[in-house]
Design a protein around this motif. Sequence first.
Motif, PDB file in Angstrom:
ATOM      1  N   THR A  97      -9.807   5.150 -10.862  1.00 49.60           N
ATOM      2  CA  THR A  97     -10.546   4.331  -9.890  1.00 49.60           C
ATOM      3  C   THR A  97     -11.552   5.196  -9.137  1.00 49.60           C
ATOM      4  OG1 THR A  97      -8.803   4.675  -8.258  1.00 49.60           O
ATOM      5  CG2 THR A  97      -8.630   2.730  -9.636  1.00 49.60           C
TER       6      THR A  97
ATOM      7  N   ASP B 127      -5.157   5.527  -9.278  1.00 48.73           N
ATOM      8  CA  ASP B 127      -5.776   5.908  -8.012  1.00 48.73           C
ATOM      9  C   ASP B 127      -5.357   7.304  -7.551  1.00 48.73           C
ATOM     10  OD1 ASP B 127      -3.226   4.836  -7.639  1.00 48.73           O
ATOM     11  OD2 ASP B 127      -3.745   3.698  -5.842  1.00 48.73           O
TER      12      ASP B 127
ATOM     13  N   PRO C  21     -12.505   7.882   0.903  1.00 47.95           N
ATOM     14  CA  PRO C  21     -11.489   6.819   0.881  1.00 47.95           C
ATOM     15  C   PRO C  21     -12.066   5.434   0.583  1.00 47.95           C
ATOM     16  CG  PRO C  21     -11.150   8.263   2.760  1.00 47.95           C
ATOM     17  CD  PRO C  21     -12.472   8.635   2.172  1.00 47.95           C
ATOM     18  N   ALA C  22     -13.232   5.139   1.169  1.00 47.64           N
ATOM     19  CA  ALA C  22     -13.824   3.815   0.966  1.00 47.64           C
ATOM     20  C   ALA C  22     -14.198   3.612  -0.504  1.00 47.64           C
ATOM     21  CB  ALA C  22     -15.058   3.647   1.855  1.00 47.64           C
TER      22      ALA C  22
ATOM     23  N   VAL D  22     -12.739   5.031  -3.136  1.00 49.60           N
ATOM     24  CA  VAL D  22     -11.515   4.843  -3.924  1.00 49.60           C
ATOM     25  C   VAL D  22     -11.023   3.405  -3.794  1.00 49.60           C
ATOM     26  CG1 VAL D  22      -9.093   5.509  -4.179  1.00 49.60           C
ATOM     27  CG2 VAL D  22     -10.838   7.263  -3.801  1.00 49.60           C
ATOM     28  N   GLN D  23     -11.025   2.896  -2.549  1.00 48.39           N
ATOM     29  CA  GLN D  23     -10.568   1.525  -2.319  1.00 48.39           C
ATOM     30  C   GLN D  23     -11.475   0.517  -3.025  1.00 48.39           C
ATOM     31  OE1 GLN D  23     -11.032  -0.005   1.650  1.00 48.39           O
ATOM     32  NE2 GLN D  23      -9.284  -1.387   1.463  1.00 48.39           N
ATOM     33  N   ARG D  24     -12.783   0.696  -2.872  1.00 46.32           N
ATOM     34  CA  ARG D  24     -13.731  -0.237  -3.475  1.00 46.32           C
ATOM     35  C   ARG D  24     -13.640  -0.209  -4.992  1.00 46.32           C
ATOM     36  NH1 ARG D  24     -16.666  -4.842  -2.435  1.00 46.32           N
ATOM     37  NH2 ARG D  24     -18.376  -4.983  -3.916  1.00 46.32           N
TER      38      ARG D  24
ATOM     39  N   THR E  62     -11.062   0.634  -6.806  1.00 43.22           N
ATOM     40  CA  THR E  62      -9.800   0.010  -7.216  1.00 43.22           C
ATOM     41  C   THR E  62      -9.939  -1.502  -7.278  1.00 43.22           C
ATOM     42  OG1 THR E  62      -8.551   1.825  -6.198  1.00 43.22           O
ATOM     43  CG2 THR E  62      -7.336  -0.204  -6.680  1.00 43.22           C
ATOM     44  N   LEU E  63     -10.581  -2.064  -6.262  1.00 47.86           N
ATOM     45  CA  LEU E  63     -10.790  -3.513  -6.224  1.00 47.86           C
ATOM     46  C   LEU E  63     -11.703  -3.964  -7.367  1.00 47.86           C
ATOM     47  CD1 LEU E  63     -10.533  -6.272  -4.799  1.00 47.86           C
ATOM     48  CD2 LEU E  63     -12.497  -5.603  -3.373  1.00 47.86           C
TER      49      LEU E  63
ATOM     50  N   ARG F  14      -0.802  -0.731 -10.022  1.00 48.69           N
ATOM     51  CA  ARG F  14      -1.507   0.388  -9.409  1.00 48.69           C
ATOM     52  C   ARG F  14      -0.574   1.596  -9.398  1.00 48.69           C
ATOM     53  NH1 ARG F  14      -3.841  -1.684  -4.116  1.00 48.69           N
ATOM     54  NH2 ARG F  14      -1.643  -2.232  -3.921  1.00 48.69           N
TER      55      ARG F  14
ATOM     56  N   GLU G 195      -4.557  -7.942  -4.636  1.00 50.41           N
ATOM     57  CA  GLU G 195      -3.495  -7.096  -4.080  1.00 50.41           C
ATOM     58  C   GLU G 195      -2.116  -7.649  -4.434  1.00 50.41           C
ATOM     59  OE1 GLU G 195      -1.752  -3.970  -1.810  1.00 50.41           O
ATOM     60  OE2 GLU G 195      -3.808  -4.261  -2.518  1.00 50.41           O
TER      61      GLU G 195
END
Length: 443
Positions: A12, A45, A55-56, A58-60, A62-63, A83, A309
């Motif tokens: 991710t 991840d 961090p942002a 990685v989160q984005r 992943t989504l 995940r 999620e």
Amino acid sequence: MSRTRVLTGITTSGTPHLGNYAGAIRPAVAASRAADVESFYFLADYHALIKVQDPARVQRSTLEIAATWLACGLEPDKVWFYRQSDIPETTELMWLLTCVAGKGILNRAHAYKAAVDKNREAGEDDDAAVTAGLFMYPVLMAADILLFNANKVPVGRDQIQHIEMARDFGQRFNHLYGEATGREYFVLPEAHIEEQVATLPGLDGRKMSKSYDNTIPLFAPREQLRKLIAGIVTDSRAPGEAKDADGSHVFQLYQAFSTDAEAAAMRQAFADGIGWGDAKQALFERIDAEIAPQREQYEALMARPADIEAILRDGAQRLRTRYATPLMAELREAVGLRDLGRVPVAAVKAVDKATLPVIKQYREVDGRFYFKLVDGERVLLQSTGFAAPREVGELIGAMKAGTLTVHTIGQHASLGDGVAADEAQTALDAIVQAAKDKEAAKA
């Protein structure tokens, strides 16, 4: 019917592009529908953290990646979709494997060696800016694979080494802790190389890759997709001049999204001198025809991140209950992380199976791979050395299946000192029969 377990990890660390779709996502989704395959797809991840400290992002990512796979037809009720960070057993297993992994093997990992070589060229210390995460990456990957005893792992050729490492770590664990119980805790995975995987050219003609900043985002809005395709580099041949289809990036992209008949018609159009503008328009229309319905689904999923999620958490929870938690309980028992108030389970099993011969697979300091058939401390059959663990695994599999005997193994192995062939075969027959009894008990 037992199914082949196939495991695929998706890091991710970026936005999916057309190359990811044609080379990995589309064929993997199609393969996931095979009745004889149990498919595992996970968002890696933890792996992303090795090279991404945003961090942002990685989160984005992943989504976006989760939404992409779902929009492209992955069915979370028919495959394992989860995940990596939702499976805590992965990192626990990583530590157990770390304790059996040879540092010398990790020193030879391609990514680590490349970092060291780069530092040496720059006159830096070998390990300058090299994190322990980069160094230990192969152990984490091994834990991802061995936790679910995957049989096959689809990888590119640059990742074959990591699968060989996973085999080595699993084999070492089996050798160290399986002797007392006669238990092989880990299946040794095989790298699956898909020779026909499409490698698409990017906007500049090089391989489409985030590293070259030449990608076409998979779900770019329609007009952005048209604009990007219009910017693909071409030669200066004018309309009416014959064009080389095989040397054209436009044609290669078109071929990846068209039927054989459509590709043949476009090849003829190139020979007839189609203009680059018309060729690019045809390419845009062909790609958009396939991607548009998925783009609509993707946008709907991206608007409901809580639903994604929930899908990922549900997949992880079911997977932990089915596989991860029970296996880790066995592994903790095997290494001695036990309840101090009761008799060790491993000790009880050792008594039950003390008389059963075992085939041990291992790696020697010469770097070659071996197996031996032993009964207690006595070596009944000793193999020669092999360059790859796969060769050893195939021979052991044939022996356990009863299709390869002591009498037919030929130059691959020799009898132990003072051991008669019939004595070794009797021991091997006992292993074959035990495996049959185990399968019968399951049925």
